[in-house]
Every structure is written in structure tokens, then in C-alpha cells.
Scaffold this motif. Structure first.
Motif: not given
Length: 644
Positions: A428-450
Motif C-alpha cells: 500500500k505504501r508503494w501504491a501511495e508513492l506511485i500515485v504521488h509520482d504521477y501527480a508530479l508528472r501531471a503538474a509538470q505537464a500542466g494537464s490539470g489532473q489530480k
């Protein structure tokens, strides 16, 4: 006793018409005897009437019977006759006596005989006793306690209001249990009778249990606030009585329940958690008009999320589940609500092609990722499947959601992800880290995804939780098994958890880990005691060797923690606009995460369990929590984020 039971059976089984004929015949004879007895009392001797006096005696019931018919004395069902019917019977008897006196007066004017002045009064008195006494004697005879009723024990109803009175009437009609009285907080009712049942002060409850052999208390307080309700339940537990309740007043008014449909007390009524109304703007903003996909839709949390989502007018709900039977159950339950915007998909979250096709075809806006293997001992014994489903299934679901342009992604995590000691918590902790990493990607891309995660403790009644297990053990007569007397856990109801998950998703800035306020941790031993007492049993221990159910300690299971935590660092948690939701952030070096995932995949393919466990636990300890990052911080951090 045999004769009484036989007579009772005969009376109950008689057709209604025959019962009326028998009652009219009894009144005719009884009232005639009442007039004759009135003469006897007047003369203080056995009265021998002449022919004219016999005619007057005969006229008494002839006058009375039509009056009784008009007053409805033969319409009432004696078995359910209330005490207030006494006044109707006395009124009818008074009219009958006045009618007879009028006849006597006319007879005297005609010179047909003289009746002593005290006889009409005595007739009214004796006739009233005959009419009233016969009805209530018959009622007592029909309702007299049977052996099976006495064996089952008496019942107390908590609440002498309208619902309580209706419940008492319904239970009397069934005739299976005896009602010893009402308990009510209203001091003005104490010592009085309501619907023929005595009302007692709740402070006398222990005395009533001891004196009346009370086996069960039914809460008839559907409109009482939750906090007061919990106080009442807590006071009643510990007295070896079973506690049940009427449904909430909203369910009664909506017609979902009838007043005599009693349910078991939910253990969450003893949690002591203060209820906070859901923010309707957060719920509607997250769901209304949007296409929602729920993975693990047939599980405890997933199915409750589906039910909640459908209340807020989504455009479509996609049920994504790999367990065929679980998917069948939730699909059938939702379609029974006459909704048409539900689609069931039978597939695994590790199936990237099916996930992508499902999200694109249904134009999914929001994903609630609840799919996971959660049973600690089973995942501990099946580490490869745990990693495959919980880590790589979450990676696949998150990546596909990101690539398909899903606007909101919410991972349902666990308090076991904090400093995990078992495989389930680590995945479950690994899953949290994966989700956080894709939050970083979305922020960099400016996609507005959360992308965010919601972390909380145990939910009551969920698949694999201790509550259903304890219920089974109590029904079987015990023992109830706990792993350690010192073990504590956080608990909340499934419905509350689902509401908070959706609201947390609406509060997301991206990269958040939301922590649901779980109240105080509860000793598992205390939970077991409360459930035993709610079922009407006593705990058997050294202090009470006569108890009926024992609590035994079987030792901690592999990977099981003595207590759970919600934070890595409590100072990193920040409040949100919702008092039950806290926010923290997470920091992950993207290159490290990518390297760790590669190692996990390699050891899984090589079936090297020791190496897999080593990597699983070693890397997550280096990823700490921090204050919730602002969007600019997320963007700045993406320079190290993997893009593979």
C-alpha cells in the motif's frame, strides 16, 4: 393449567361471529343475574321473584344489549382491548341502567309493581362489574403468560413515545414475548402507565433486570441524536441483555421499515465518533454529471462507494472487478434501484489493455482505485500475488488513468502503509508513492489532473475484518479469539469512510495523501466484550466464571502490528476545510522509485521471495512525508520524475 390452556385455545380459534354470539349470551345472562343479585343485596336474603318481577329482570338485558351494540362493545377485539375502553363500557352500562329505570318508572305508574329505589343503583354497580370484569378477565385469560414466553424472558422498550407504543402493540399482537415495561428519560412519565405498560426511570434498569428476568431491550428512540443514542447503548451494555433497535426515523417515514421491524444494534454505535455532515458541494462537484470508474467495485469499500456515487447523479458508473460473484452481487444490487447508467466490467487491474479500453470507451473522469488484496495474513503468505496486484496493479491503473486524461484519481490506502511490518502495508505504501509520482508528472505537464491517496484505518463489517468474525464466533457459542489483549485498531463505519473518500478527492491539489480522522484507537478486547454484551451474553473470565462466552488470546499473526498509525510524522499533517480530513504530502525521488519498481519486477519474475521482501521494505523507509506541496513545488520536483 391444562384446562386453562385448553379453554384459551378454544376461545382463540372460535370464528368471530361465534365469539360475538357467546359474548351477547353471556351479557344477557350476566345482566339478568345482576338485577336478581341487586334484589338479594337490597333484601339481604335470597330473592324469589314473581312473574311481574321476572319480566322486569328479563327486560334489563333486553334494553342493555341494543345499547351495547350501538356503543360498539361487540366490535372490539377483547384480546387487544385497551384500558381506556373501561369508560366506554361504563357509559354503555349507565345508559342501560337508565333505560331500565325508565321502564321501572313506567311500570310503577301502571301499577304493575314497585321496585326498591336502591335496586337500580345496585344494578348499575353490579352490571358494570360484570361487563367490565368479564372483558378484562377474558383478555387476561387469552394473554396470560405461556411457558414459552416465560422461558424466553421479558422485554423492556426504551422510549415511551409514539413509536414505542406502536411497537408494544405490534409485539402484543404477535403474542410471543412479554413486555415488562418502558424505560424513558422523561421524568413526568415515571411511575405512570402508557398503553397499559408501566414506565420506569432508566436508572432502575439494573433492578428491573434482576427482578423481572429481562433478556432484551429494544431501543424505540428513532429520532434521538447519535451522541445521546451511543450514551444509552453504553449504559445498557454489561447487563447480559440483548440490545436491538428500531430503524432511524428517516427510514420509518420513507417506508423502508415498519415500526415492528427491529434490527440488531450496529457495533459502530459504540465507537463514540462524533458525526459530521457531509459537504454536499464537495460530493456533487466530484460526482455530478461525470463518468466514474470504481476498481474493486465488489469489495466492501468499493461497493459502498458505488452506492454513494449513484446518489449524486453521475453520468455513468463503471464497476471494475475481477471477482465474478462480487461483481454480480453489486451489479444486481445497484440495478435493483432502477438505475440504468451502471456498467459492469469483469477484469483485473493488472490488465492494461482492458483498463485502457474501459476508460476510453466510457470517457472516465474520476477513478476510485479500491482494488487490492487487504487480508494481512493471506497477503503475507502470498507475497508474489500481493505485489502483483497491489503494487503493479496500482501502477498499471495509475499510468492508464494518466495517459487517458482522467481528471481525478483517488487511491484508497491504509493506515498499515505507515511504517509497515507486513507485506500488505508495504504494498500500500508503494501504491501511495506511485500515485504521488504521477501527480508530479501531471503538474509538470500542466494537464490539470489530480492524483491523491486517502489513508484510513479499519472499517466495521468489511470483508475480512474482525467484526464479522466475532459475530460468527458469538453465534457459535464462542470462544471469541483475539491476537493480543493490548492490540488496538482505528475503526469507522463503511458509509462514513466512503463519504470522506469522495470529499477528500474533491479537496485534492495533486500529490496529497489525505488522512481520515479516525477518533481514538479501540482495544480489540473491548470491541469483543461489547459485541458479546450486545448479543445478550456475559463474558466468561476469572472474575465471572459463570459467563457464557470466553475471550481467548491466540497470539499475533505474522506481520501484525500491536497498534496502527496514520502518520509518519504527525507534524506534517495540515487541516483542510473538512474537520475529519487532514492532508499531508509525500516526497519521492523518481529515479529511486523507478529503480525500486524494476527490482520488484525482476524478483517477482525470478520468484525470489527473500529478495522481493528485502526490496519491498528497504526502499519505502527512505521516502518521508512532508507538508502538502503547492503546485509550484510539484512542478519543481518533476525534474527527477521518471518518464518511462
Amino acid at each position: 393449567m391444562f384446562i386453562i390452556n385448553l379453554l384459551r385455545t378454544v376461545l382463540v380459534q372460535l370464528p368471530r361471529t361465534h365469539k360475538r354470539i357467546a359474548l351477547i349470551s353471556f351479557d344477557f345472562v350476566g345482566l339478568g343475574m345482576a338485577i336478581w343479585l341487586s334484589y338479594c343485596l337490597r333484601y339481604s336474603a335470597i330473592f324469589i321473584p314473581d312473574i311481574r318481577q321476572l319480566l322486569l329482570i328479563f327486560a334489563g338485558p333486553v334494553i342493555a344489549i341494543p345499547i351495547f351494540v350501538r356503543m360498539g362493545l361487540y366490535r372490539a377485539v377483547i384480546r387487544y382491548m385497551p384500558e381506556r375502553a373501561i369508560w366506554t363500557m361504563l357509559q354503555a352500562m349507565s345508559l342501560a341502567a337508565l333505560g331500565w329505570v325508565t321502564l321501572v318508572f313506567v311500570a310503577e305508574l301502571a301499577g304493575r309493581g314497585v321496585v326498591p329505589r336502591s335496586v337500580p343503583f345496585l344494578y348499575w354497580l353490579v352490571g358494570g362489574l360484570v361487563v367490565v370484569g368479564s372483558r378484562f378477565a377474558a383478555k387476561y385469560l387469552i394473554w396470560a403468560p405461556r411457558d414459552d414466553q416465560l422461558h424466553e424472558g421479558q422485554i423492556l422498550i426504551y422510549g415511551a413515545g409514539d413509536a414505542g407504543v406502536q411497537l408494544a402493540a405490534a409485539m402484543r399482537a404477535q403474542g410471543r414475548r412479554l413486555i415488562a415495561g418502558f424505560l424513558d428519560d422523561d421524568a413526568s412519565l415515571h411511575g405512570r402507565d402508557v398503553a397499559g405498560i408501566r414506565v420506569y426511570d432508566p436508572e432502575y434498569f439494573p433492578t428491573l433486570v434482576a427482578n423481572f428476568g429481562i433478556r432484551e431491550v429494544i431501543l424505540s428512540i428513532p429520532s434521538v441524536a447519535g451522541e445521546r443514542r451511543r450514551e444509552i447503548v453504553q449504559k445498557l451494555t454489561g447487563h447480559s441483555v440483548k440490545i436491538r433497535t428500531l430503524p432511524p426515523i428517516s427510514d420509518l417515514l420513507s417506508g423502508n421499515y415498519m415500526v415492528n421491524q427491529i434490527r440488531e444494534i450496529d457495533i459502530d454505535e459504540l465507537l463514540g465518533r462524533s458525526s459530521v455532515p457531509a459537504d454536499q458541494n464537495l460530493l456533487s462537484g466530484m460526482i455530478e454529471g461525470r463518468s466514474i470508474l470504481v476498481t474493486g467495485a465488489g469489495g466492501s469499500i468499493g461497493s459502498e462507494l458505488c452506492r454513494l456515487v449513484l446518489e449524486w447523479k453521475p453520468r455513468q458508473v463503471v464497476l471494475y472487478e475481477q471477482n465474478e460473484f462480487a461483481l454480480y452481487n453489486i451489479d444486481r444490487a445497484l440495478k435493483a434501484l432502477n438505475v440504468r447508467n451502471v456498467k459492469a466490467v469483469l477484469a483485473s487491474v493488472t490488465d492494461e489493455h482492458r483498463l485502457r479500453r474501459t476508460m476510453l470507451e466510457n470517457q472516465v473522469d474520476v477513478v476510485f482505485h479500491a482494488a487490492a488484496h487487504k487480508h494481512v495474513p493471506l497477503v503475507e503468505a502470498n507475497v508474489f500475488e500481493g505485489v502483483r496486484n497491489n503494487v503493479f496493479g496500482s501502477l498499471t491503473t495509475t499510468r492508464v488513468a494518466y495517459e487517458c486524461g482522467v481528471k481525478n484519481f483517488v487511491l484508497i490506502s491504509s493506515d498499515k502503509a505507515v511504517r509497515p511490518t507486513n507485506v500488505m502495508g508495504a504494498t500500500k505504501r508503494w501504491a501511495e508513492l506511485i500515485v504521488h509520482d504521477y501527480a508530479l508528472r501531471a503538474a509538470q505537464a500542466g494537464s490539470g489532473q489530480k492524483f491523491c491517496a486517502v489513508r484510513f484505518g479499519n472499517v466495521l463489517g468489511s470483508n475480512g475484518s474482525v467484526v464479522p468474525l466475532f459475530k460468527e464466533q458469538i453465534v457459535a457459542g464462542g470462544p471469541v479469539t483475539i491476537t493480543d489483549e493490548r492490540m488496538t485498531r482505528y475503526f469507522m463505519s463503511i458509509h462514513e469512510a466512503a463519504e470522506l473518500i469522495v470529499q477528500a478527492g474533491a479537496l485534492s491539489h495533486g500529490g496529497d495523501i489525505f488522512l481520515l480522522e479516525m477518533g481514538s484507537p479501540i482495544l480489540i478486547k473491548d470491541l469483543a466484550k461489547n459485541m458479546i454484551q450486545l448479543a445478550g451474553h456475559k463474558v466468561r473470565d476469572a472474575e465471572n466464571p459463570e459467563g457464557s462466552i470466553e475471550i481467548t488470546t491466540v497470539g499475533a499473526r505474522p506481520g501484525e502490528k500491536m497498534f496502527e498509525e496514520l502518520f509518519y510524522d504527525a507534524t506534517s499533517a495540515e487541516p483542510t476545510k473538512h474537520s475529519k480530513i487532514l492532508r499531508t504530502g509525500g516526497y519521492v525521488e523518481g529515479s529511486e522509485l523507478l529503480e525500486g519498481l524494476s527490482q520488484l519486477q525482476e524478483h517477482t519474475q525470478n520468484h525470489d521471495e527473500d529478495a522481493l521482501r528485502r526490496v519491498l521494505f528497504a526502499m519505502i523507509g527512505r521516502f518521508a512525508e512532508s507538508k502538502s506541496p503547492a503546485r509550484s513545488t510539484l512542478v519543481a520536483s518533476t525534474s527527477t520524475s521518471p518518464h518511462g
